[in-house]
Design a protein around this motif. Structure first.
Motif, PDB file in Angstrom:
ATOM      1  N   ALA A 197       0.830  -1.212   0.000  1.00 37.10           N
ATOM      2  CA  ALA A 197       0.000   0.000   0.000  1.00 37.10           C
ATOM      3  C   ALA A 197       0.857   1.252   0.000  1.00 37.10           C
ATOM      4  O   ALA A 197       0.583   2.233  -0.717  1.00 37.10           O
ATOM      5  CB  ALA A 197      -0.927  -0.013   1.220  1.00 37.10           C
ATOM      6  N   GLU A 198       1.925   1.246   0.789  1.00 38.66           N
ATOM      7  CA  GLU A 198       2.812   2.402   0.856  1.00 38.66           C
ATOM      8  C   GLU A 198       3.605   2.577  -0.438  1.00 38.66           C
ATOM      9  O   GLU A 198       3.839   3.701  -0.887  1.00 38.66           O
ATOM     10  CB  GLU A 198       3.758   2.246   2.047  1.00 38.66           C
ATOM     11  N   ALA A 199       4.019   1.457  -1.029  1.00 35.79           N
ATOM     12  CA  ALA A 199       4.760   1.536  -2.290  1.00 35.79           C
ATOM     13  C   ALA A 199       3.887   2.103  -3.402  1.00 35.79           C
ATOM     14  O   ALA A 199       4.358   2.887  -4.241  1.00 35.79           O
ATOM     15  CB  ALA A 199       5.269   0.146  -2.681  1.00 35.79           C
ATOM     16  N   ALA A 200       2.602   1.710  -3.416  1.00 33.80           N
ATOM     17  CA  ALA A 200       1.682   2.247  -4.422  1.00 33.80           C
ATOM     18  C   ALA A 200       1.521   3.762  -4.258  1.00 33.80           C
ATOM     19  O   ALA A 200       1.509   4.515  -5.242  1.00 33.80           O
ATOM     20  CB  ALA A 200       0.326   1.556  -4.302  1.00 33.80           C
ATOM     21  N   ALA A 223      -8.445  16.170  -8.879  1.00 35.36           N
ATOM     22  CA  ALA A 223      -8.809  14.811  -9.299  1.00 35.36           C
ATOM     23  C   ALA A 223      -7.681  13.820  -9.027  1.00 35.36           C
ATOM     24  O   ALA A 223      -7.920  12.611  -8.995  1.00 35.36           O
ATOM     25  CB  ALA A 223      -9.155  14.806 -10.789  1.00 35.36           C
ATOM     26  N   VAL A 224      -6.480  14.310  -8.851  1.00 39.31           N
ATOM     27  CA  VAL A 224      -5.339  13.462  -8.481  1.00 39.31           C
ATOM     28  C   VAL A 224      -5.017  13.603  -7.001  1.00 39.31           C
ATOM     29  O   VAL A 224      -4.766  12.611  -6.311  1.00 39.31           O
ATOM     30  CB  VAL A 224      -4.104  13.810  -9.331  1.00 39.31           C
ATOM     31  N   ARG A 225      -5.045  14.818  -6.496  1.00 37.94           N
ATOM     32  CA  ARG A 225      -4.665  15.054  -5.101  1.00 37.94           C
ATOM     33  C   ARG A 225      -5.612  14.365  -4.124  1.00 37.94           C
ATOM     34  O   ARG A 225      -5.165  13.796  -3.122  1.00 37.94           O
ATOM     35  CB  ARG A 225      -4.630  16.559  -4.828  1.00 37.94           C
ATOM     36  N   HIS A 226      -6.896  14.402  -4.383  1.00 35.66           N
ATOM     37  CA  HIS A 226      -7.844  13.810  -3.440  1.00 35.66           C
ATOM     38  C   HIS A 226      -7.712  12.282  -3.358  1.00 35.66           C
ATOM     39  O   HIS A 226      -7.683  11.728  -2.244  1.00 35.66           O
ATOM     40  CB  HIS A 226      -9.277  14.207  -3.817  1.00 35.66           C
ATOM     41  N   PRO A 227      -7.603  11.560  -4.473  1.00 38.33           N
ATOM     42  CA  PRO A 227      -7.363  10.118  -4.365  1.00 38.33           C
ATOM     43  C   PRO A 227      -6.038   9.797  -3.668  1.00 38.33           C
ATOM     44  O   PRO A 227      -5.951   8.805  -2.929  1.00 38.33           O
ATOM     45  CB  PRO A 227      -7.349   9.650  -5.820  1.00 38.33           C
ATOM     46  N   CYS A 228      -5.017  10.626  -3.889  1.00 34.58           N
ATOM     47  CA  CYS A 228      -3.742  10.404  -3.197  1.00 34.58           C
ATOM     48  C   CYS A 228      -3.912  10.578  -1.684  1.00 34.58           C
ATOM     49  O   CYS A 228      -3.323   9.829  -0.898  1.00 34.58           O
ATOM     50  CB  CYS A 228      -2.680  11.366  -3.715  1.00 34.58           C
ATOM     51  N   ALA A 229      -4.711  11.554  -1.300  1.00 38.57           N
ATOM     52  CA  ALA A 229      -4.981  11.763   0.122  1.00 38.57           C
ATOM     53  C   ALA A 229      -5.717  10.564   0.708  1.00 38.57           C
ATOM     54  O   ALA A 229      -5.442  10.127   1.839  1.00 38.57           O
ATOM     55  CB  ALA A 229      -5.797  13.044   0.326  1.00 38.57           C
ATOM     56  N   ASP A 230      -6.665  10.018  -0.056  1.00 38.80           N
ATOM     57  CA  ASP A 230      -7.377   8.808   0.397  1.00 38.80           C
ATOM     58  C   ASP A 230      -6.408   7.641   0.553  1.00 38.80           C
ATOM     59  O   ASP A 230      -6.507   6.847   1.502  1.00 38.80           O
ATOM     60  CB  ASP A 230      -8.473   8.438  -0.596  1.00 38.80           C
ATOM     61  N   ALA A 235      -3.422   3.958   4.196  1.00 35.23           N
ATOM     62  CA  ALA A 235      -2.145   3.415   4.653  1.00 35.23           C
ATOM     63  C   ALA A 235      -1.897   3.762   6.124  1.00 35.23           C
ATOM     64  O   ALA A 235      -1.407   2.924   6.891  1.00 35.23           O
ATOM     65  CB  ALA A 235      -1.005   3.940   3.784  1.00 35.23           C
ATOM     66  N   GLU A 236      -2.239   4.967   6.524  1.00 36.95           N
ATOM     67  CA  GLU A 236      -2.014   5.382   7.914  1.00 36.95           C
ATOM     68  C   GLU A 236      -2.896   4.584   8.876  1.00 36.95           C
ATOM     69  O   GLU A 236      -2.440   4.160   9.949  1.00 36.95           O
ATOM     70  CB  GLU A 236      -2.295   6.876   8.057  1.00 36.95           C
ATOM     71  N   VAL A 237      -4.153   4.385   8.512  1.00 36.76           N
ATOM     72  CA  VAL A 237      -5.070   3.600   9.357  1.00 36.76           C
ATOM     73  C   VAL A 237      -4.552   2.165   9.503  1.00 36.76           C
ATOM     74  O   VAL A 237      -4.498   1.610  10.610  1.00 36.76           O
ATOM     75  CB  VAL A 237      -6.488   3.611   8.768  1.00 36.76           C
ATOM     76  N   ALA A 238      -4.171   1.560   8.384  1.00 39.45           N
ATOM     77  CA  ALA A 238      -3.665   0.193   8.411  1.00 39.45           C
ATOM     78  C   ALA A 238      -2.373   0.096   9.216  1.00 39.45           C
ATOM     79  O   ALA A 238      -2.169  -0.839   9.997  1.00 39.45           O
ATOM     80  CB  ALA A 238      -3.442  -0.311   6.985  1.00 39.45           C
ATOM     81  N   ARG A 239      -1.480   1.068   9.030  1.00 36.50           N
ATOM     82  CA  ARG A 239      -0.201   1.075   9.736  1.00 36.50           C
ATOM     83  C   ARG A 239      -0.412   1.206  11.245  1.00 36.50           C
ATOM     84  O   ARG A 239       0.226   0.497  12.040  1.00 36.50           O
ATOM     85  CB  ARG A 239       0.672   2.215   9.215  1.00 36.50           C
ATOM     86  N   SER A 240      -1.311   2.081  11.660  1.00 39.68           N
ATOM     87  CA  SER A 240      -1.584   2.273  13.091  1.00 39.68           C
ATOM     88  C   SER A 240      -2.104   0.994  13.726  1.00 39.68           C
ATOM     89  O   SER A 240      -1.677   0.605  14.818  1.00 39.68           O
ATOM     90  CB  SER A 240      -2.583   3.421  13.287  1.00 39.68           C
ATOM     91  N   CYS A 267      -5.193  -3.883   6.273  1.00 45.71           N
ATOM     92  CA  CYS A 267      -4.064  -3.961   5.340  1.00 45.71           C
ATOM     93  C   CYS A 267      -4.499  -4.563   4.005  1.00 45.71           C
ATOM     94  O   CYS A 267      -4.014  -4.158   2.943  1.00 45.71           O
ATOM     95  CB  CYS A 267      -2.921  -4.763   5.957  1.00 45.71           C
ATOM     96  N   ASN A 268      -5.409  -5.555   4.052  1.00 46.24           N
ATOM     97  CA  ASN A 268      -5.989  -6.088   2.815  1.00 46.24           C
ATOM     98  C   ASN A 268      -6.614  -4.953   2.002  1.00 46.24           C
ATOM     99  O   ASN A 268      -6.359  -4.800   0.801  1.00 46.24           O
ATOM    100  CB  ASN A 268      -7.079  -7.119   3.130  1.00 46.24           C
ATOM    101  N   GLN A 269      -7.450  -4.169   2.654  1.00 53.11           N
ATOM    102  CA  GLN A 269      -8.153  -3.076   1.978  1.00 53.11           C
ATOM    103  C   GLN A 269      -7.184  -2.028   1.445  1.00 53.11           C
ATOM    104  O   GLN A 269      -7.301  -1.583   0.295  1.00 53.11           O
ATOM    105  CB  GLN A 269      -9.136  -2.416   2.954  1.00 53.11           C
ATOM    106  N   ALA A 270      -6.242  -1.626   2.282  1.00 56.38           N
ATOM    107  CA  ALA A 270      -5.310  -0.566   1.879  1.00 56.38           C
ATOM    108  C   ALA A 270      -4.484  -0.996   0.673  1.00 56.38           C
ATOM    109  O   ALA A 270      -4.298  -0.211  -0.272  1.00 56.38           O
ATOM    110  CB  ALA A 270      -4.396  -0.216   3.049  1.00 56.38           C
ATOM    111  N   ALA A 271      -3.987  -2.229   0.677  1.00 53.91           N
ATOM    112  CA  ALA A 271      -3.143  -2.690  -0.426  1.00 53.91           C
ATOM    113  C   ALA A 271      -3.932  -2.784  -1.723  1.00 53.91           C
ATOM    114  O   ALA A 271      -3.479  -2.303  -2.775  1.00 53.91           O
ATOM    115  CB  ALA A 271      -2.520  -4.044  -0.082  1.00 53.91           C
TER     116      ALA A 271
END
Length: 324
Positions: A197-200, A223-230, A235-240, A267-271
Motif C-alpha cells: 500500500a505504501e509503495a503504491a 482529481a489526483v490530489r484527493h485520491p492520493c490523500a485517500d 495506509a495510515e489507518v492500516a499502519r496504526s 491492510c488487505n483493503q489498503a493494499a
C-alpha cells in the motif's frame, strides 16, 4: 502500551529496507525466472539472519519480537517479496528438531506454503522446495516433499509460483500446537500488504510531481490530489492498527487475535485499493506490463487470501471482545 518505534526498531527497519532493495528489488519481476526465493537469495537472507529474527537466542536466533517481524516484512512487501520468505521464517519457528532447524536457518533447503485448494492442497513457493509448511489457527505442520508429485498452475502474481499437490503429503516431520505460528504469519502477511500500500502511494506521488497535462503537473489537480490523500489515509489507518497488533502480541494481551484480524483486514483493503488507484491515476502507462503498478496489485490479491480473507476476518471480528 508504547506504540512509537524506538531507535533499535528503526535501525532494524532501515537495515531491512536497504538490504531488500538491493537483494530483491521489485524490478526483478520484469525478468524471466524471477518468481520465488531462489537458492542464492535464500542463502543471502540466511547469512544476514533474517529467518532467525524472532527465534529465541537460546535456539540460535536474534530473540527479537513481533514489532521487528512486522517491520522486516513491511519492507519485503514494498519490494513485492515472495511468499516463501515468510514461509521459511515461520518454518524456523515451528521446527523443534535442532538439526532440521539448522538446515532451515542456513537456507540450505527451502520451504513452500501449503494451503487448501478445495478438496486438495496448493503449494506456493519455489519448485525446488524440500519442505512444505501448513499453518492453521490450531497449529503448524512441516512436511517433507521428497517424492511428492505436483502439477504446475499459472500464477497471477509473478513473485510466487503455484503448484497443486497430487497426493497428501504424508506424516508431518515437525509440528507445533496453538495459534502462535498462525499469528506470526498473519502479522507478517499484513505487514507485507502495508508495504504494498505504501509503495503504491509512493509511486503515484512521484509520478504526479513530473507528469504534466495542459502545462501543469498532474499533482496540481484535485482529481489526483484527493485520491492520493485517500491512499495516504488508508495506509495510515492500516499502519496504526498493525503497530497496535504487533505491540499487543509483544505484551501478550488476551485480545491479540482481535487486533491481528483487524490489522489484516485493514491492510488487505489498503493494499488492494491503493494498488488499484495507483494504476488508475497513472493513466495508460499504468496498465502496461513494463510498469511496476500491476505487480503491486497482483501481489496484493494473492496476499489478501492468505492468513485470513475478507469474509473470514469480518466473521471473527463481529463477535470479538476487546480487553479493558
Amino acid at each position: 502500551m508504547f506504540l512509537a518505534l524506538d531507535r533499535d526498531e528503526i535501525e532494524v527497519a532501515n537495515a531491512a529496507a536497504d538490504f531488500l532493495a538491493s537483494a530483491m528489488p521489485i524490478d526483478r519481476l520484469h525478468k524471466p525466472g524471477c518468481a520465488d526465493m531462489n537458492a542464492v537469495l535464500r542463502g543471502t537472507l540466511a547469512e544476514m539472519g533474517w529467518f532467525a529474527l524472532t527465534l529465541p537466542e537460546a535456539d540460535g536466533g536474534s530473540g527479537l519480537g513481533p514489532v521487528e517481524h512486522a517491520l522486516f516484512f513491511r519492507e519485503a512487501g514494498r519490494q513485492s517479496g515472495p511468499v516463501d520468505v515468510l514461509t521459511q521464517a515461520l518454518a524456523v519457528l515451528a521446527c523443534t528438531d535442532t538439526d532440521l532447524r539448522a538446515i532451515l536457518l542456513a537456507g540450505s533447503e527451502g520451504v513452500a506454503l501449503l494451503v487448501p485448494d478445495g478438496a486438495g492442497l496448493r503449494l506456493l513457493g519455489a519448485p525446488d522446495a524440500a519442505y512444505a509448511l501448513q499453518v492453521t489457527r490450531e497449529g503448524a505442520q512441516l512436511f517433507a516433499l521428497a517424492g511428492g508429485q505436483t502439477t504446475e498452475r499459472p500464477a497471477l502474481a509473478p513473485a510466487c509460483s503455484m503448484r497443486l499437490l497430487d497426493s497428501p503429503p504424508g506424516t508431518a516431520i515437525a509440528y507445533t500446537n496453538g495459534e502462535h505460528i498462525w499469528q506470526m504469519g498473519e502479522l507478517g502477511t499484513a505487514a507485507m500488504l502495508l508495504g504494498l500500500a505504501e509503495a503504491a502511494l509512493d509511486l503515484i506521488v512521484e509520478y504526479a510531481k513530473v507528469r504534466e497535462t495542459f502545462g501543469r503537473k498532474i499533482g496540481a489537480y484535485q482529481a489526483v490530489r484527493h485520491p492520493c490523500a485517500d491512499m495516504a489515509l488508508r495506509a495510515e489507518v492500516a499502519r496504526s492498527q498493525l503497530w497496535y497488533a504487533a505491540a499487543a502480541m509483544a505484551e501478550q494481551r488476551s485480545d491479540v487475535a482481535l487486533h491481528l484480524d483487524a490489522a489484516k483486514h485493514l491492510c488487505n483493503q489498503a493494499a488492494l485499493m491503493n494498488a488499484d488507484t495507483n494504476i488508475q491515476l497513472h493513466g495508460g502507462i499504468g496498465v502496461t506490463d513494463e510498469h511496476n503498478a500491476h505487480l503491486l496489485l497482483k501481489q496484493a490479491m494473492l496476499l489478501g487470501k492468505l492468513f485470513g480473507g475478507k469474509r473470514a476476518l469480518l466473521s471473527r471480528l463481529v463477535d470479538a471482545t476487546v480487553q479493558d
